[in-house]
Scaffold this motif. Structure first.
Motif, PDB file in Angstrom:
ATOM      1  N   ILE A 115      26.848  46.499  30.125  1.00  0.00           N
ATOM      2  CA  ILE A 115      26.573  47.944  30.169  1.00  0.00           C
ATOM      3  C   ILE A 115      27.267  48.532  31.393  1.00  0.00           C
ATOM      4  O   ILE A 115      27.165  47.992  32.494  1.00  0.00           O
ATOM      5  CB  ILE A 115      25.063  48.229  30.264  1.00  0.00           C
ATOM      6  N   THR A 116      27.975  49.642  31.213  1.00  0.00           N
ATOM      7  CA  THR A 116      28.566  50.345  32.348  1.00  0.00           C
ATOM      8  C   THR A 116      28.499  51.849  32.091  1.00  0.00           C
ATOM      9  O   THR A 116      27.993  52.296  31.056  1.00  0.00           O
ATOM     10  CB  THR A 116      30.015  49.898  32.608  1.00  0.00           C
ATOM     11  N   VAL A 117      28.991  52.634  33.023  1.00  0.00           N
ATOM     12  CA  VAL A 117      28.929  54.097  32.926  1.00  0.00           C
ATOM     13  C   VAL A 117      30.274  54.709  33.288  1.00  0.00           C
ATOM     14  O   VAL A 117      31.121  54.069  33.920  1.00  0.00           O
ATOM     15  CB  VAL A 117      27.842  54.676  33.858  1.00  0.00           C
ATOM     16  N   ALA A 118      30.452  55.974  32.890  1.00  0.00           N
ATOM     17  CA  ALA A 118      31.671  56.715  33.201  1.00  0.00           C
ATOM     18  C   ALA A 118      31.343  58.201  33.246  1.00  0.00           C
ATOM     19  O   ALA A 118      30.288  58.635  32.778  1.00  0.00           O
ATOM     20  CB  ALA A 118      32.751  56.428  32.154  1.00  0.00           C
ATOM     21  N   GLY A 119      32.248  58.987  33.802  1.00  0.00           N
ATOM     22  CA  GLY A 119      32.048  60.436  33.863  1.00  0.00           C
ATOM     23  C   GLY A 119      30.893  60.819  34.767  1.00  0.00           C
ATOM     24  O   GLY A 119      30.594  60.142  35.756  1.00  0.00           O
ATOM     25  N   ASP A 120      30.221  61.918  34.427  1.00  0.00           N
ATOM     26  CA  ASP A 120      29.116  62.406  35.257  1.00  0.00           C
ATOM     27  C   ASP A 120      27.972  61.408  35.353  1.00  0.00           C
ATOM     28  O   ASP A 120      27.214  61.418  36.330  1.00  0.00           O
ATOM     29  CB  ASP A 120      28.584  63.732  34.707  1.00  0.00           C
ATOM     30  N   ALA A 121      27.810  60.554  34.380  1.00  0.00           N
ATOM     31  CA  ALA A 121      26.779  59.515  34.465  1.00  0.00           C
ATOM     32  C   ALA A 121      27.040  58.588  35.636  1.00  0.00           C
ATOM     33  O   ALA A 121      26.124  58.009  36.216  1.00  0.00           O
ATOM     34  CB  ALA A 121      26.742  58.707  33.166  1.00  0.00           C
ATOM     35  N   MET A 122      28.308  58.490  36.014  1.00  0.00           N
ATOM     36  CA  MET A 122      28.714  57.604  37.105  1.00  0.00           C
ATOM     37  C   MET A 122      28.845  58.347  38.436  1.00  0.00           C
ATOM     38  O   MET A 122      28.392  57.860  39.477  1.00  0.00           O
ATOM     39  CB  MET A 122      30.057  56.970  36.745  1.00  0.00           C
ATOM     40  N   LEU A 127      39.105  52.444  31.988  1.00  0.00           N
ATOM     41  CA  LEU A 127      38.131  51.570  31.329  1.00  0.00           C
ATOM     42  C   LEU A 127      38.741  50.911  30.089  1.00  0.00           C
ATOM     43  O   LEU A 127      38.618  49.699  29.890  1.00  0.00           O
ATOM     44  CB  LEU A 127      36.889  52.377  30.960  1.00  0.00           C
ATOM     45  N   ALA A 128      39.399  51.711  29.252  1.00  0.00           N
ATOM     46  CA  ALA A 128      40.003  51.169  28.028  1.00  0.00           C
ATOM     47  C   ALA A 128      41.099  50.155  28.356  1.00  0.00           C
ATOM     48  O   ALA A 128      41.218  49.116  27.684  1.00  0.00           O
ATOM     49  CB  ALA A 128      40.567  52.310  27.174  1.00  0.00           C
ATOM     50  N   ARG A 129      41.879  50.445  29.371  1.00  0.00           N
ATOM     51  CA  ARG A 129      42.949  49.518  29.755  1.00  0.00           C
ATOM     52  C   ARG A 129      42.380  48.179  30.215  1.00  0.00           C
ATOM     53  O   ARG A 129      42.833  47.110  29.793  1.00  0.00           O
ATOM     54  CB  ARG A 129      43.808  50.141  30.862  1.00  0.00           C
ATOM     55  N   ALA A 132      40.881  46.279  27.226  1.00  0.00           N
ATOM     56  CA  ALA A 132      41.915  45.759  26.326  1.00  0.00           C
ATOM     57  C   ALA A 132      42.655  44.579  26.938  1.00  0.00           C
ATOM     58  O   ALA A 132      42.958  43.592  26.252  1.00  0.00           O
ATOM     59  CB  ALA A 132      42.896  46.876  25.974  1.00  0.00           C
ATOM     60  N   GLN A 133      42.946  44.668  28.220  1.00  0.00           N
ATOM     61  CA  GLN A 133      43.671  43.575  28.886  1.00  0.00           C
ATOM     62  C   GLN A 133      42.886  42.275  28.818  1.00  0.00           C
ATOM     63  O   GLN A 133      43.439  41.213  28.510  1.00  0.00           O
ATOM     64  CB  GLN A 133      43.956  43.956  30.344  1.00  0.00           C
ATOM     65  N   LYS A 134      41.598  42.337  29.097  1.00  0.00           N
ATOM     66  CA  LYS A 134      40.772  41.127  29.084  1.00  0.00           C
ATOM     67  C   LYS A 134      40.573  40.599  27.666  1.00  0.00           C
ATOM     68  O   LYS A 134      40.633  39.386  27.429  1.00  0.00           O
ATOM     69  CB  LYS A 134      39.408  41.419  29.719  1.00  0.00           C
ATOM     70  N   MET A 135      40.358  41.501  26.725  1.00  0.00           N
ATOM     71  CA  MET A 135      40.110  41.073  25.356  1.00  0.00           C
ATOM     72  C   MET A 135      41.364  40.482  24.713  1.00  0.00           C
ATOM     73  O   MET A 135      41.286  39.529  23.940  1.00  0.00           O
ATOM     74  CB  MET A 135      39.609  42.264  24.525  1.00  0.00           C
ATOM     75  N   GLU A 163      32.249  41.523  30.942  1.00  0.00           N
ATOM     76  CA  GLU A 163      31.774  41.701  32.313  1.00  0.00           C
ATOM     77  C   GLU A 163      32.936  41.708  33.301  1.00  0.00           C
ATOM     78  O   GLU A 163      32.965  42.515  34.244  1.00  0.00           O
ATOM     79  CB  GLU A 163      30.765  40.612  32.662  1.00  0.00           C
ATOM     80  N   GLU A 164      33.912  40.824  33.101  1.00  0.00           N
ATOM     81  CA  GLU A 164      35.088  40.790  33.974  1.00  0.00           C
ATOM     82  C   GLU A 164      35.895  42.083  33.836  1.00  0.00           C
ATOM     83  O   GLU A 164      36.417  42.608  34.818  1.00  0.00           O
ATOM     84  CB  GLU A 164      35.964  39.580  33.627  1.00  0.00           C
ATOM     85  N   ALA A 165      36.001  42.579  32.609  1.00  0.00           N
ATOM     86  CA  ALA A 165      36.731  43.833  32.382  1.00  0.00           C
ATOM     87  C   ALA A 165      36.048  44.995  33.087  1.00  0.00           C
ATOM     88  O   ALA A 165      36.704  45.825  33.733  1.00  0.00           O
ATOM     89  CB  ALA A 165      36.833  44.106  30.876  1.00  0.00           C
ATOM     90  N   PHE A 166      34.723  45.051  32.987  1.00  0.00           N
ATOM     91  CA  PHE A 166      33.985  46.132  33.632  1.00  0.00           C
ATOM     92  C   PHE A 166      34.060  46.027  35.157  1.00  0.00           C
ATOM     93  O   PHE A 166      34.141  47.045  35.858  1.00  0.00           O
ATOM     94  CB  PHE A 166      32.534  46.132  33.164  1.00  0.00           C
ATOM     95  N   ASP A 167      34.020  44.817  35.681  1.00  0.00           N
ATOM     96  CA  ASP A 167      34.150  44.644  37.132  1.00  0.00           C
ATOM     97  C   ASP A 167      35.514  45.120  37.615  1.00  0.00           C
ATOM     98  O   ASP A 167      35.633  45.723  38.694  1.00  0.00           O
ATOM     99  CB  ASP A 167      33.936  43.177  37.511  1.00  0.00           C
TER     100      ASP A 167
END
Length: 402
Positions: free
Chosen positions: A289-296, A317-319, A322-325, A341-345
Motif C-alpha cells: 500500500i502506498t499513497v500519491a498526490g494530496d494523500a501524500m 510511481l508507474a515507472r 514497471a521496472q521492477k515487474m 514493495e521494492e518498487a514502492f520504496d
C-alpha cells in the motif's frame, strides 16, 4: 502478477492524481482499477495551474498536446500592492510554459485515454486492512462488500483513508489562518486582459487572476478565515457576497469580475497542509500500500505546484512499478509482494526530497501570510532568500520518462 484476486492494482480516488496514475500504468501496459466514491467523476475546484514541470509529466502521459489547445500560454506576471497613496506594479518572469487549465478539461482528457472499465464510480472505500494470511490489502466498501487487491495506491486526497494506513494521520493535518475562494468568470464577447498572471493585494486580502482562454478567466481570493466560513461555504451566493465585502478598495474591474462570476464554479475552502517534518520522517508505504498526490503531500496553494506534483507522482510511481515487474519473474506470492514493495520504496526514495522542498516552500509562504509579527516575517523572508532564491526553481524539475 496472477489474477487470483478481485483486482491486481486498485487506485483509491478518481481525481486528477488517481486518473493520472491509472493512465501512467496503462502506458506501461499495467492494468488498474480506479475506485471513485462519487456517482460520476467530479473536479473539486475550478482550475489548476500547470507549470513547466507539470507539462513534462503530461507529455509523458500523452495528453499534453490535447490540453494545450484548451488554454493559452501565460507570458508573464505582476504583483500589484494596493495602497491609499499609489499602486506600484512589480513584474515577475515566467520563463517556461505556464497555463491554467479547467480541472474538468484535464480530468476528461485523462479519463478518455483510459481503457473502458478502468473507472468504477459509487465505490466509497471505508477501510483497508492487510489480510493476515496473504498480507495483501483488503478493502471494505460503503455498501458492505469487500475487494481483495494485491496493490493499493491511495490517491484519495486530503482526508485520505489510505494515508492513515501508512501513518499519515488526518489528525496531524494543520490549518493556515487564510482560506481561499476560487471561481471562473466568462466574458462572452472576450475579455481585455493580457496573457499574464496578476496578483493584487490589500491588507490580508489577495486576488489572483489568470486568463484560461480569450473568454474565460480563472481567479482566486485569499483572506483570513472567519467563524462564519463553514456556513458561507455551503452557499455560493453567500461566498460571492463575502468576497465582495472583503475586496472593498480593489479596482472596479476586479469587483465586476467577482460579481459576474459563474456561481456554480465558486468554492470556498480552508487551507490544510501536512507539516514538512512529517514528510521527512514517513515511509509512505505499508506492505503493498502506498499513497500519491494530496494523500501524500497536501500543501497550501502558494507556489501553485500541488497539481503538477501529483502528475509527477503518477509518472514516477508507474515507472518504478514497471521496472521492477518487468525485471523480475515472481514465482510465488512472497516474491510477488517483495517486487511491489521494492518498487514502492524506490518511488518514495525518488519523491521524498522533491515533495519536501515543495512543502517547505509553501509552508514558509503560508506562515508569512499568517503572522502579524514583523520579526517572524523577516526571519521567514531570510530563510526563503537562502533556500528558494530562484522563484522559478521548482519548475526546472523533470520527473523523467515513463
Amino acid at each position: 502478477m496472477n489474477s487470483s484476486v478481485d483486482a491486481e492494482i486498485v487506485i483509491v480516488g478518481g481525481g486528477i492524481c488517481g486518473l493520472a496514475t491509472a493512465l501512467a500504468l496503462h502506458r506501461k501496459r499495467i492494468r488498474s482499477l480506479v475506485l471513485e466514491s462519487s456517482e460520476k467523476l467530479r473536479a473539486t475546484g475550478a482550475a489548476i495551474i500547470v507549470q513547466a514541470n507539470g507539462w513534462r509529466a503530461l507529455d509523458q502521459l500523452g495528453v499534453a498536446s490535447t490540453l494545450r489547445q484548451t488554454a493559452i500560454q501565460i507570458q508573464g506576471g505582476k504583483c500589484i500592492p494596493l495602497s491609499e497613496v499609489e499602486s506600484k506594479e512589480i513584474p515577475f518572469e515566467l520563463n517556461q510554459e505556464f497555463r491554467c487549465l479547467k480541472r474538468t478539461d484535464l480530468m476528461n482528457a485523462i479519463a478518455n485515454s483510459l481503457p473502458e472499465g478502468t473507472i468504477r464510480t459509487s465505490c466509497q472505500v471505508v477501510s483497508i486492512e492487510l489480510d493476515p494470511i496473504t498480507h495483501y490489502p483488503q478493502l471494505m466498501l460503503s455498501n458492505g462488500s469487500h475487494l481483495q487487491a494485491k496493490v493499493v495506491i491511495g490517491c484519495d486526497g486530503v482526508n485520505s483513508i489510505t494515508a492513515n494506513i501508512v501513518g499519515l494521520h488526518p489528525t496531524k493535518l494543520l490549518l493556515f489562518s487564510t482560506c481561499v475562494a476560487r471561481g471562473f468568470t466568462n466574458y462572452p464577447n472576450g475579455h481585455q486582459f493580457a496573457s499574464e498572471f496578476v496578483v493584487m493585494s490589500r491588507g490580508s486580502v489577495q486576488l489572483g487572476r489568470i486568463p484560461v482562454t480569450d473568454k474565460l478567466v480563472y481567479w482566486f481570493v485569499t483572506r483570513l478565515r472567519s467563524s462564519q466560513d463553514s456556513m458561507i461555504s455551503r452557499d455560493q451566493v453567500l461566498i460571492r457576497q463575502s468576497l465582495m465585502e472583503s475586496m472593498k478598495g480593489f479596482p472596479i474591474h476586479t469587483m465586476d469580475m467577482i460579481q459576474n462570476c459563474e456561481l456554480n464554479s465558486l468554492h470556498l475552502t480552508d487551507l490544510k497542509y501536512r507539516p514538512p517534518w512529517e514528510l521527512l520522517l514517513n515511509k509512505f508505504r505499508k506492505g503493498t500500500i502506498t499513497v500519491a498526490g494530496d494523500a501524500m503531500h497536501v500543501t497550501g496553494p502558494f507556489i501553485a505546484q500541488g497539481g503538477s506534483a501529483s502528475l509527477e507522482d503518477a509518472v514516477v510511481l508507474a515507472r518504478c512499478l514497471a521496472q521492477k515487474m518487468n525485471s523480475s519473474s515472481a514465482k510465488n506470492m512472497r516474491r510477488e509482494r517483495k517486487i511491489v514493495e521494492e518498487a514502492f520504496d524506490q518511488y518514495v526514495k525518488e519523491r521524498k526530497m522533491r515533495i519536501l522542498w515543495l512543502s517547505l516552500h509553501s509552508f514558509l509562504i503560508g506562515k508569512k501570510l499568517d503572522t502579524q509579527s514583523l520579526i517572524v516575517r523577516f526571519i521567514i523572508l531570510a530563510i526563503m532568500v537562502v533556500l528558494f532564491r530562484d522563484p522559478n526553481g521548482h519548475t526546472y524539475y523533470d520527473c523523467g520518462t515513463l
